[in-house]
Design a protein around this motif. Structure first.
Motif, PDB file in Angstrom:
ATOM      1  N   ALA A 175       7.604 -39.194  41.236  1.00  0.00           N
ATOM      2  CA  ALA A 175       9.032 -39.513  41.309  1.00  0.00           C
ATOM      3  C   ALA A 175       9.856 -38.339  41.818  1.00  0.00           C
ATOM      4  O   ALA A 175      10.859 -38.527  42.518  1.00  0.00           O
ATOM      5  CB  ALA A 175       9.536 -39.959  39.938  1.00  0.00           C
ATOM      6  N   SER A 176       9.428 -37.108  41.503  1.00  0.00           N
ATOM      7  CA  SER A 176      10.237 -35.944  41.882  1.00  0.00           C
ATOM      8  C   SER A 176      10.266 -35.706  43.381  1.00  0.00           C
ATOM      9  O   SER A 176      11.164 -35.036  43.885  1.00  0.00           O
ATOM     10  CB  SER A 176       9.710 -34.690  41.177  1.00  0.00           C
ATOM     11  OG  SER A 176       8.420 -34.353  41.653  1.00  0.00           O
ATOM     12  N   THR A 177       9.291 -36.244  44.115  1.00  0.00           N
ATOM     13  CA  THR A 177       9.259 -36.057  45.573  1.00  0.00           C
ATOM     14  C   THR A 177       9.382 -37.379  46.316  1.00  0.00           C
ATOM     15  O   THR A 177       9.070 -37.463  47.505  1.00  0.00           O
ATOM     16  CB  THR A 177       7.948 -35.359  45.985  1.00  0.00           C
ATOM     17  OG1 THR A 177       6.832 -36.151  45.563  1.00  0.00           O
ATOM     18  CG2 THR A 177       7.852 -33.972  45.371  1.00  0.00           C
ATOM     19  N   SER A 178       9.850 -38.414  45.618  1.00  0.00           N
ATOM     20  CA  SER A 178       9.930 -39.741  46.222  1.00  0.00           C
ATOM     21  C   SER A 178      11.368 -40.090  46.578  1.00  0.00           C
ATOM     22  O   SER A 178      12.306 -39.341  46.288  1.00  0.00           O
ATOM     23  CB  SER A 178       9.388 -40.783  45.247  1.00  0.00           C
ATOM     24  OG  SER A 178      10.342 -41.020  44.213  1.00  0.00           O
TER      25      SER A 178
ATOM     26  N   LEU B  15       2.308 -45.353  39.281  1.00  0.00           N
ATOM     27  CA  LEU B  15       3.750 -45.298  39.540  1.00  0.00           C
ATOM     28  C   LEU B  15       4.422 -44.711  38.301  1.00  0.00           C
ATOM     29  O   LEU B  15       4.849 -45.433  37.405  1.00  0.00           O
ATOM     30  CB  LEU B  15       4.248 -46.712  39.832  1.00  0.00           C
ATOM     31  CG  LEU B  15       5.608 -46.899  40.480  1.00  0.00           C
ATOM     32  CD1 LEU B  15       5.658 -46.265  41.861  1.00  0.00           C
ATOM     33  CD2 LEU B  15       5.931 -48.394  40.586  1.00  0.00           C
ATOM     34  N   PHE B  16       4.500 -43.390  38.240  1.00  0.00           N
ATOM     35  CA  PHE B  16       4.980 -42.707  37.042  1.00  0.00           C
ATOM     36  C   PHE B  16       6.367 -42.115  37.290  1.00  0.00           C
ATOM     37  O   PHE B  16       6.540 -41.278  38.169  1.00  0.00           O
ATOM     38  CB  PHE B  16       3.999 -41.604  36.631  1.00  0.00           C
ATOM     39  CG  PHE B  16       2.821 -42.109  35.848  1.00  0.00           C
ATOM     40  CD1 PHE B  16       2.095 -43.203  36.276  1.00  0.00           C
ATOM     41  CD2 PHE B  16       2.432 -41.487  34.672  1.00  0.00           C
ATOM     42  CE1 PHE B  16       1.010 -43.674  35.550  1.00  0.00           C
ATOM     43  CE2 PHE B  16       1.354 -41.950  33.945  1.00  0.00           C
ATOM     44  CZ  PHE B  16       0.635 -43.046  34.376  1.00  0.00           C
ATOM     45  N   PHE B  17       7.307 -42.569  36.472  1.00  0.00           N
ATOM     46  CA  PHE B  17       8.666 -42.038  36.513  1.00  0.00           C
ATOM     47  C   PHE B  17       8.904 -41.046  35.375  1.00  0.00           C
ATOM     48  O   PHE B  17      10.031 -40.593  35.180  1.00  0.00           O
ATOM     49  CB  PHE B  17       9.674 -43.186  36.417  1.00  0.00           C
ATOM     50  CG  PHE B  17       9.589 -44.154  37.566  1.00  0.00           C
ATOM     51  CD1 PHE B  17      10.288 -43.941  38.735  1.00  0.00           C
ATOM     52  CD2 PHE B  17       8.781 -45.277  37.485  1.00  0.00           C
ATOM     53  CE1 PHE B  17      10.203 -44.819  39.797  1.00  0.00           C
ATOM     54  CE2 PHE B  17       8.684 -46.168  38.540  1.00  0.00           C
ATOM     55  CZ  PHE B  17       9.398 -45.939  39.699  1.00  0.00           C
ATOM     56  N   GLU B  18       7.856 -40.738  34.620  1.00  0.00           N
ATOM     57  CA  GLU B  18       7.879 -39.733  33.554  1.00  0.00           C
ATOM     58  C   GLU B  18       6.635 -38.869  33.699  1.00  0.00           C
ATOM     59  O   GLU B  18       5.621 -39.320  34.237  1.00  0.00           O
ATOM     60  CB  GLU B  18       7.827 -40.396  32.168  1.00  0.00           C
ATOM     61  CG  GLU B  18       9.134 -40.885  31.620  1.00  0.00           C
ATOM     62  CD  GLU B  18       8.978 -41.282  30.154  1.00  0.00           C
ATOM     63  OE1 GLU B  18       9.910 -41.019  29.386  1.00  0.00           O
ATOM     64  OE2 GLU B  18       7.942 -41.849  29.775  1.00  0.00           O
TER      65      GLU B  18
END
Length: 316
Positions: free
Chosen positions: A81-84, A53-56
Motif C-alpha cells: 500500500a505504501s508504494t501503490s 492485498l495488504f493495507f496494514e
C-alpha cells in the motif's frame, strides 16, 4: 454479509469463522494436517494467481500466505500500500477491480477497518475468491484455524474435555474473536477469558465464557493458554496504567504457568511483547507451541487457498 459457501457447500470466500459449519472447519483442518505431513501435491494451483492485498503491516500472515501459494504452484503478486496508487487516493475497491482485470482471481486481504474485506468480496466478480487476513477488530479466520490445528495436534481432535484460557486484550483482538468462533464450533469444554475490565469486550464476544480478572485463578488446571498481544496504544488511551503494571497482573511467567495442567501448552499469535504479556522463559520453553503455530500457518493457508481456488473434487 457476503455468502461464504456456494450451493454445494464449497468455500467461495473465507471472511470469518463465525457461522461456518463444523464440517467445513474440520475438512480444512484435516487437509492442512495432510499438507503439513506430506505436502500439497503436484502444483494444484499452477496457472492461477494470488495477490496479497495488504493495507496494514504484516510479517507472519503475509509471508506464510506467500509461501503457501508458492507451494501450491500459484503465481504470487505482492501489493504494498505504501508504494501503490492508494497513496494517490485510489480506493481499495478500485485497487481490487484493477488487479482483478489483470486476470487475478485470488486475493488475500488485510485492512484496518471492520468489514472491509466483506465489502470487497461483495464487489468482486463471480469466480474471484477473497481470504480475510485480518480486518480491524473483526476477524482473522486463518489465524483461528492455525490455532485450532496447533491445539488439535497437541491435544487431539476431541475438544470437549479441554479447558482453555484466553488472556490479554480481548476487546481489540480479531484473533480472539476468530479463536472463540472456532472453539465453540469444535465443541470446546470450557473457555476462560482473563483481562482487565477495560480490555474486555462489551458485546456478545464472550457469551458462554467464564470471566476472570485474576490470572492465577484463570490458569488453575487449564490445558492450554492462549496469550494475546498487548497493543501499546492502550496505554495512551488510558486502558492500561503501565507496561510494568500489566505484566505484574497479566504477564505469563514460568511460576504462573505451573498453576496450569502439567502438560498445558502455550500459544501466542505474535508479534510478542516479551516481558509484557509473556516472559522469555515461557515463550522459548518446552510448553510453548508458538513456532509450531507459525509453521502451521503455511499448511492452513495452503489448505484454504486450495479449497477456494482449486478444481472441485471429481464426482464419485
Amino acid at each position: 454479509m457476503t455468502e461464504q459457501l456456494d450451493a454445494q457447500g464449497r468455500l467461495r470466500h473465507l471472511l470469518t469463522l463465525e457461522g461456518l459449519p463444523r464440517s467445513v472447519l474440520e475438512r480444512l483442518l484435516d487437509r492442512a494436517q495432510a499438507i503439513a505431513e506430506r505436502g500439497a501435491g503436484a502444483a494444484p494451483l499452477a496457472g492461477r494467481a494470488v495477490c496479497t492485498l495488504f493495507f496494514e503491516p504484516s510479517t507472519r500472515t503475509r509471508m506464510s500466505f506467500q509461501r503457501a501459494a508458492q507451494r501450491l504452484g500459484a503465481d504470487v503478486l505482492n501489493f504494498d500500500a505504501s508504494t501503490s496508487s492508494t497513496t494517490k487516493g485510489e480506493t481499495a475497491r478500485d485497487t481490487l477491480k484493477n488487479i482483478e482485470a489483470m486476470g487475478v482471481h485470488g486475493f488475500v486481504v488485510r485492512h484496518a477497518d471492520n468489514g472491509a474485506v466483506d465489502a470487497l468480496a461483495a464487489a468482486a466478480a463471480p469466480g474471484t475468491a477473497l481470504v480475510n487476513a485480518g480486518d480491524g477488530r473483526h476477524a482473522h479466520p486463518t489465524q483461528g484455524l492455525l490455532d485450532m490445528l496447533t491445539l488439535r495436534q497437541a491435544k487431539g481432535a476431541d475438544f470437549s474435555a479441554l479447558r482453555v484460557a484466553i488472556v490479554g486484550d480481548i476487546r481489540h483482538s480479531r484473533v480472539a474473536r476468530s479463536d472463540l468462533h472456532a472453539l465453540r464450533t469444535l465443541g470446546i469444554g470450557e473457555v476462560r477469558a482473563c483481562a482487565p475490565a477495560a480490555l474486555l469486550p462489551d458485546d456478545a464476544t464472550l457469551d458462554g465464557c467464564a470471566l476472570y480478572d485474576d490470572l492465577d485463578a484463570a490458569l488453575d488446571g487449564v490445558d492450554a493458554v492462549m496469550m494475546l498481544r498487548l497493543q501499546r496504544e492502550r496505554m495512551e488511551e488510558g486502558l492500561v496504567p503501565s507496561l510494568e503494571a500489566y505484566h505484574a497482573a497479566y504477564g505469563l511467567t514460568a511460576a504462573r504457568l505451573r498453576r496450569a495442567a502439567a502438560d498445558a501448552v502455550v500459544l501466542h499469535p505474535g508479534p510478542m511483547n516479551r516481558g509484557v504479556e509473556i516472559d522469555d522463559e515461557v515463550a522459548d520453553g518446552p510448553q510453548s507451541l508458538i513456532l509450531r503455530q507459525v509453521a502451521n500457518g503455511v499448511a492452513v493457508r495452503a489448505a484454504v487457498l486450495e479449497a477456494l481456488l482449486g478444481d472441485p473434487p471429481a464426482a464419485a
